[in-house]
Design an enzyme around this catalytic site. Sequence first.
Site, mmCIF file in Angstrom:
data_model
loop_
_atom_site.group_PDB
_atom_site.id
_atom_site.type_symbol
_atom_site.label_atom_id
_atom_site.label_comp_id
_atom_site.label_asym_id
_atom_site.label_seq_id
_atom_site.Cartn_x
_atom_site.Cartn_y
_atom_site.Cartn_z
ATOM 1 C CG PHE A 15 -7.784 53.651 -88.964
ATOM 2 C CD1 PHE A 15 -7.258 53.206 -87.715
ATOM 3 C CD2 PHE A 15 -7.101 53.675 -90.748
ATOM 4 C CE1 PHE A 15 -6.699 53.468 -86.994
ATOM 5 C CE2 PHE A 15 -5.412 53.648 -89.514
ATOM 6 C CZ PHE A 15 -4.803 53.277 -88.306
ATOM 7 C CG ASP A 23 -7.741 59.125 -95.166
ATOM 8 O OD1 ASP A 23 -7.210 58.682 -95.762
ATOM 9 O OD2 ASP A 23 -7.565 59.093 -93.967
ATOM 10 C CE LYS A 54 -2.318 52.356 -94.653
ATOM 11 N NZ LYS A 54 -3.303 52.743 -93.474
HETATM 12 C C1 LIG Z 1 -3.343 53.941 -92.799
HETATM 13 C C2 LIG Z 1 -4.399 55.001 -93.069
HETATM 14 C C3 LIG Z 1 -3.831 56.096 -92.218
HETATM 15 C C4 LIG Z 1 -2.690 56.437 -91.440
HETATM 16 O O1 LIG Z 1 -1.431 56.329 -91.916
HETATM 17 P P1 LIG Z 1 0.155 55.516 -91.495
HETATM 18 O O2 LIG Z 1 1.165 55.794 -92.109
HETATM 19 O O3 LIG Z 1 -0.337 54.296 -90.905
HETATM 20 O O4 LIG Z 1 -0.516 56.861 -90.576
HETATM 21 C C5 LIG Z 1 -4.550 57.229 -92.719
HETATM 22 N N1 LIG Z 1 -5.604 57.182 -92.819
HETATM 23 C C6 LIG Z 1 -6.409 55.873 -93.717
HETATM 24 C C7 LIG Z 1 -7.746 55.773 -94.230
HETATM 25 C C8 LIG Z 1 -5.583 54.159 -94.090
HETATM 26 O O5 LIG Z 1 -6.086 53.936 -94.080
#
Ligand SMILES: *Cc1c(COP(=O)(O)O)cnc(C)c1O
Length: 404
Positions: free
Chosen positions: A142, A227, A256
């Site tokens: 994700f 990520d 985040k």
């Molecule tokens: C939430 C998330 C994203 C995307 O972030 P957004 O601010 O919603 O675009 C990307 N990678 C990971 C691992 C995430 O948890």
Amino acid sequence: MSASVIDFIATEARFGARNYEPIGVVLSRGEGVWVWDTEGNRYLDCLSAYSAVSQGHCHPKILAAMVEQAHRLTLTSRAFHNDQLALFYEEIAALTGSHKVLPMNSGAEAVESAIKSVRKWGYEVKGVPDGQAEIIVCANNFHGRTLGVVGFSTDPETRGHFGPFAPGFKVIPFGDAAALAEAINPNTVAFLIEPIQGEAGVVIPPAGYFTEVRELCTANNVMLVLDEIQTGLGRTGKLLAEEHEGIEADVTLLGKALSGGFYPVSAVLSNNDVLGTLRPGQHGSTFGGNPLACAVARAAMRVLVEEGMIENAARQGARFLEGLKDIRANTIRDVRGRGLMLAVELHPEAGRARRYCEALQAKGILAKDTHEHTIRIAPPLVITGDQVDWALERFAAILTQDFS
Ligand SMILES: *Cc1c(COP(=O)(O)O)cnc(C)c1O
């Protein structure tokens, strides 16, 4: 539910695109680990907006920084300098040990920016023939919701009927170093991976996996892009989840909790020349690096460290995990987690996790189901031992019921 609550929910449904299916609670206030609904009921937030509110709701110091900055200057665009960006760079670089920073807004934008940067690096530094760059990603990843990103998702729900998609991505299983070795070729520019797959249900890779990944990437001149948008900034009990693995990424993505939930702030961090390939006019964002975002992020990083939230995540995460493991219930198939990134996986016969989350709501806990049978638990990092115990009592009460 009172008439006004039903009205809020019905109005959302009438006017809003139905791309979410929220639990039936309408929140109007938050403080620390707690949130209150419009009727005054209090809940312990065990989602923290998918880890964006790690510092706790409406943290007073982040709030003060935001209000102060909002009074002075909010947006200049990068056409001009502002007096917050340099300080944000300095502080995030010092915190994470990075050399270069690219400020963006949402997490998905940070991922997109990293993809653009590693491709450019591939062509201009590694010498990959133009248009041939390949990026390896993992099954069940994700990385956000933009077109570029969902194109390499393996979830039919996420990709379905949104194509055609951009080429240049190769998918391998998560946690399988041999598959990575096999997938790398001379055109591979990067391996993009989450240290722990959050949305997939808090999937932790086997011990030693990331050591092998690091070695393979180094040996083949492939950029390791971690990520850490969800795992980073203390969530797993370390500043970055890579520390659990004893490795360092070439490119790290944060988002985040970088703003403590006040405002979308994300960043691409690099410890080599990947970001150096971007030259004026080649990439940008109107809001990226704006003074309000920088002031908020600076305060969000400061309180994380000054208030010991990372250590607390390690301590309370261990307590929470142990407590969950102690619950004797035949609804539970697996309990796992690192720091305050936890999950309870239910037996398929136990019924959908959503039902358990609704039952938890009635007991004053907001948690979120993921993938049918998993309850994800990620409270703010300011949670106390007493609050963990309070939550555990309620989890035990609900998990010993059967909602099948
Ligand atoms: C939430 C998330 C994203 C995307 O972030 P957004 O601010 O919603 O675009 C990307 N990678 C990971 C691992 C995430 O948890």
